[in-house]
Design a protein around this motif. Sequence first.
Motif, PDB file in Angstrom:
ATOM      1  N   PRO A   1     -54.381  43.212 -55.181  1.00 49.73           N
ATOM      2  CA  PRO A   1     -52.972  43.251 -55.639  1.00 49.73           C
ATOM      3  C   PRO A   1     -52.412  41.867 -55.948  1.00 49.73           C
ATOM      4  O   PRO A   1     -51.638  41.705 -56.901  1.00 49.73           O
ATOM      5  CB  PRO A   1     -52.241  43.903 -54.465  1.00 49.73           C
ATOM      6  N   TYR A   2     -52.805  40.879 -55.173  1.00 46.37           N
ATOM      7  CA  TYR A   2     -52.325  39.514 -55.424  1.00 46.37           C
ATOM      8  C   TYR A   2     -52.976  38.934 -56.681  1.00 46.37           C
ATOM      9  O   TYR A   2     -52.360  38.134 -57.393  1.00 46.37           O
ATOM     10  CB  TYR A   2     -52.616  38.640 -54.207  1.00 46.37           C
ATOM     11  N   GLY A   3     -54.202  39.340 -56.959  1.00 44.18           N
ATOM     12  CA  GLY A   3     -54.836  38.933 -58.209  1.00 44.18           C
ATOM     13  C   GLY A   3     -54.133  39.524 -59.416  1.00 44.18           C
ATOM     14  O   GLY A   3     -53.946  38.856 -60.441  1.00 44.18           O
ATOM     15  N   LEU A   4     -53.710  40.796 -59.305  1.00 39.81           N
ATOM     16  CA  LEU A   4     -52.954  41.421 -60.386  1.00 39.81           C
ATOM     17  C   LEU A   4     -51.620  40.709 -60.597  1.00 39.81           C
ATOM     18  O   LEU A   4     -51.182  40.485 -61.735  1.00 39.81           O
ATOM     19  CB  LEU A   4     -52.731  42.899 -60.063  1.00 39.81           C
TER      20      LEU A   4
ATOM     21  N   VAL B   1     -48.215  36.727 -63.757  1.00 42.86           N
ATOM     22  CA  VAL B   1     -47.454  35.471 -63.738  1.00 42.86           C
ATOM     23  C   VAL B   1     -48.009  34.496 -64.768  1.00 42.86           C
ATOM     24  O   VAL B   1     -47.264  33.837 -65.502  1.00 42.86           O
ATOM     25  CB  VAL B   1     -47.461  34.858 -62.327  1.00 42.86           C
ATOM     26  N   LEU B   2     -49.335  34.407 -64.870  1.00 45.90           N
ATOM     27  CA  LEU B   2     -49.946  33.497 -65.843  1.00 45.90           C
ATOM     28  C   LEU B   2     -49.667  33.953 -67.273  1.00 45.90           C
ATOM     29  O   LEU B   2     -49.442  33.128 -68.162  1.00 45.90           O
ATOM     30  CB  LEU B   2     -51.446  33.412 -65.596  1.00 45.90           C
ATOM     31  N   GLN B   3     -49.691  35.251 -67.510  1.00 47.38           N
ATOM     32  CA  GLN B   3     -49.430  35.754 -68.858  1.00 47.38           C
ATOM     33  C   GLN B   3     -47.972  35.563 -69.260  1.00 47.38           C
ATOM     34  O   GLN B   3     -47.676  35.209 -70.397  1.00 47.38           O
ATOM     35  CB  GLN B   3     -49.802  37.240 -68.948  1.00 47.38           C
ATOM     36  N   ALA B   4     -47.053  35.816 -68.325  1.00 41.64           N
ATOM     37  CA  ALA B   4     -45.630  35.680 -68.645  1.00 41.64           C
ATOM     38  C   ALA B   4     -45.177  34.226 -68.633  1.00 41.64           C
ATOM     39  O   ALA B   4     -44.183  33.891 -69.287  1.00 41.64           O
ATOM     40  CB  ALA B   4     -44.796  36.487 -67.658  1.00 41.64           C
ATOM     41  N   GLY B   5     -45.869  33.374 -67.902  1.00 37.49           N
ATOM     42  CA  GLY B   5     -45.466  31.977 -67.809  1.00 37.49           C
ATOM     43  C   GLY B   5     -44.204  31.776 -67.006  1.00 37.49           C
ATOM     44  O   GLY B   5     -43.507  30.763 -67.168  1.00 37.49           O
ATOM     45  N   SER B   6     -43.896  32.752 -66.130  1.00 34.60           N
ATOM     46  CA  SER B   6     -42.685  32.665 -65.317  1.00 34.60           C
ATOM     47  C   SER B   6     -42.972  33.258 -63.944  1.00 34.60           C
ATOM     48  O   SER B   6     -43.597  34.328 -63.839  1.00 34.60           O
ATOM     49  CB  SER B   6     -41.530  33.415 -65.984  1.00 34.60           C
ATOM     50  N   PRO B   7     -42.502  32.612 -62.879  1.00 36.29           N
ATOM     51  CA  PRO B   7     -42.719  33.175 -61.539  1.00 36.29           C
ATOM     52  C   PRO B   7     -41.943  34.461 -61.297  1.00 36.29           C
ATOM     53  O   PRO B   7     -42.262  35.204 -60.361  1.00 36.29           O
ATOM     54  CB  PRO B   7     -42.244  32.046 -60.609  1.00 36.29           C
ATOM     55  N   MET B   8     -40.944  34.760 -62.123  1.00 33.57           N
ATOM     56  CA  MET B   8     -40.186  35.998 -61.962  1.00 33.57           C
ATOM     57  C   MET B   8     -41.035  37.235 -62.252  1.00 33.57           C
ATOM     58  O   MET B   8     -40.672  38.338 -61.849  1.00 33.57           O
ATOM     59  CB  MET B   8     -38.968  35.988 -62.885  1.00 33.57           C
ATOM     60  N   ALA B   9     -42.154  37.044 -62.942  1.00 31.29           N
ATOM     61  CA  ALA B   9     -43.043  38.171 -63.199  1.00 31.29           C
ATOM     62  C   ALA B   9     -43.715  38.674 -61.926  1.00 31.29           C
ATOM     63  O   ALA B   9     -44.277  39.779 -61.916  1.00 31.29           O
ATOM     64  CB  ALA B   9     -44.105  37.782 -64.224  1.00 31.29           C
ATOM     65  N   ALA B  10     -43.642  37.891 -60.854  1.00 34.04           N
ATOM     66  CA  ALA B  10     -44.247  38.302 -59.588  1.00 34.04           C
ATOM     67  C   ALA B  10     -43.349  39.243 -58.800  1.00 34.04           C
ATOM     68  O   ALA B  10     -43.815  39.900 -57.861  1.00 34.04           O
ATOM     69  CB  ALA B  10     -44.582  37.075 -58.737  1.00 34.04           C
ATOM     70  N   LEU B  11     -42.054  39.311 -59.152  1.00 33.84           N
ATOM     71  CA  LEU B  11     -41.118  40.119 -58.361  1.00 33.84           C
ATOM     72  C   LEU B  11     -41.487  41.594 -58.302  1.00 33.84           C
ATOM     73  O   LEU B  11     -41.465  42.184 -57.205  1.00 33.84           O
ATOM     74  CB  LEU B  11     -39.698  39.928 -58.899  1.00 33.84           C
ATOM     75  N   PRO B  12     -41.822  42.273 -59.415  1.00 30.47           N
ATOM     76  CA  PRO B  12     -42.216  43.683 -59.298  1.00 30.47           C
ATOM     77  C   PRO B  12     -43.429  43.888 -58.398  1.00 30.47           C
ATOM     78  O   PRO B  12     -43.494  44.890 -57.666  1.00 30.47           O
ATOM     79  CB  PRO B  12     -42.516  44.088 -60.741  1.00 30.47           C
TER      80      PRO B  12
ATOM     81  N   LYS C   1     -70.094  46.253 -62.919  1.00 27.77           N
ATOM     82  CA  LYS C   1     -69.306  46.088 -64.137  1.00 27.77           C
ATOM     83  C   LYS C   1     -68.079  45.211 -63.882  1.00 27.77           C
ATOM     84  O   LYS C   1     -67.684  44.448 -64.729  1.00 27.77           O
ATOM     85  CB  LYS C   1     -68.836  47.456 -64.658  1.00 27.77           C
ATOM     86  N   GLY C   2     -67.474  45.348 -62.692  1.00 25.93           N
ATOM     87  CA  GLY C   2     -66.284  44.579 -62.394  1.00 25.93           C
ATOM     88  C   GLY C   2     -65.079  45.187 -63.095  1.00 25.93           C
ATOM     89  O   GLY C   2     -65.173  46.131 -63.867  1.00 25.93           O
ATOM     90  N   ARG C   3     -63.926  44.648 -62.805  1.00 26.15           N
ATOM     91  CA  ARG C   3     -62.713  45.114 -63.416  1.00 26.15           C
ATOM     92  C   ARG C   3     -61.845  43.921 -63.738  1.00 26.15           C
ATOM     93  O   ARG C   3     -61.435  43.168 -62.859  1.00 26.15           O
ATOM     94  CB  ARG C   3     -61.973  46.072 -62.475  1.00 26.15           C
ATOM     95  N   LYS C   4     -61.595  43.700 -65.015  1.00 28.00           N
ATOM     96  CA  LYS C   4     -60.769  42.584 -65.437  1.00 28.00           C
ATOM     97  C   LYS C   4     -59.318  43.011 -65.501  1.00 28.00           C
ATOM     98  O   LYS C   4     -59.005  43.998 -66.143  1.00 28.00           O
ATOM     99  CB  LYS C   4     -61.247  42.063 -66.810  1.00 28.00           C
ATOM    100  N   LEU C   5     -58.477  42.266 -64.839  1.00 29.90           N
ATOM    101  CA  LEU C   5     -57.074  42.606 -64.780  1.00 29.90           C
ATOM    102  C   LEU C   5     -56.295  41.809 -65.800  1.00 29.90           C
ATOM    103  O   LEU C   5     -56.564  40.640 -66.036  1.00 29.90           O
ATOM    104  CB  LEU C   5     -56.515  42.316 -63.378  1.00 29.90           C
ATOM    105  N   GLY C   6     -55.321  42.470 -66.380  1.00 29.41           N
ATOM    106  CA  GLY C   6     -54.424  41.774 -67.295  1.00 29.41           C
ATOM    107  C   GLY C   6     -54.986  41.521 -68.661  1.00 29.41           C
ATOM    108  O   GLY C   6     -54.466  40.717 -69.415  1.00 29.41           O
ATOM    109  N   LYS C   7     -56.117  42.157 -69.004  1.00 28.58           N
ATOM    110  CA  LYS C   7     -56.707  41.968 -70.332  1.00 28.58           C
ATOM    111  C   LYS C   7     -56.815  43.292 -71.028  1.00 28.58           C
ATOM    112  O   LYS C   7     -56.915  44.304 -70.437  1.00 28.58           O
ATOM    113  CB  LYS C   7     -58.087  41.311 -70.229  1.00 28.58           C
TER     114      LYS C   7
END
Length: 319
Positions: free
Chosen positions: A235-238, A243-254, A313-319
């Motif tokens: 969950p913390y990786g997600l 946060v990296l995609q949005a470029g803002s720490p506010m994306a972590a709030l949800p 296979k792994g699971r890539k998040l955010g892509k």
Amino acid sequence: MRTSIGFAMLMVIACLISPTFARYRPAMIRGTPFLVKPTSLQTVLDIRGGAKRRPTKTASLSSTKKTVTGKTKVGAAAKEKKSAVSDTLQKYKQILPLTRIYISMVGIVTLVGMILGEELTQGLMALDPLRVLYGLELWRPLTAACFLGPPSVGWLMSGYYLFQYGSTLERAYGTAQHLIFILTQIVFLSILSALLGQPFFAPSIITAMLHVLSRSMPHQKVKWLVFTVPYWALPYGLMATDVLQAGSPMAALPHVLGIISGHFYHFHKFIWPKMGGEDWLVAPDFLVQRLDPNAKKSTKDVVNISLKRKRGKGRKLGK
């Protein structure tokens, strides 16, 4: 002398051509003999000897799916389209019932949001505690739990996570208990989102699903991007990916809200009863008999099977 030589040559030519004419059988029609000539190419080949005519394969245009110009026929295209639609509907029906209902609600709310536009969507479907309490607009917590934003790549990935984590949870705990989980998340996240001013909390429910799953087997190794991490850290990786995609720490709030809400459920469902407390989040018996008449495998077995299907296979998040 010349006459004898010419006669000898005629005799030789007659001997050479006599076997060929021997194949023509004389026939009598009203007493008159005549030669029956070959009527087909096969007869000529029989007279010549050697190679025979090969049988040819003919295919009618009615048995093919393409026209003379190479284009697909109208009937064949309609048949293939019908087959693709039926396969899609069959796969849709194979989704577990509560997850299928949730995904359908997400699709309906997204479609309505596209029709209404951003401003009307915020005004009609966003979570507003005053309108819920005093205006009795009771649909707002449901629409806030189902709206993932306009269609985009992120919307597709969130829908995939909702299907993946929701199906695993429902398969692990059963449809009745999964319904209790969803209702608990809607109530708890409605309170948190109202306090923090969050109009929608569907991403928080997805993170809560992942958090509850990760706590069932916290030390199981899984793939996140190119890293191998324990399951509890997923969950913390997600959250870090968003946060990296949005470029803002506010994306972590949800995600923070989802982790808190998911841990609330996990603690009162699994930890508190072991400490001597009452399991007040258990599904009622009538709901279990209605939705889960046949419950077989344990939670850890189902989660372990789900993880083994993705091993390697792994699971890539955010892509």
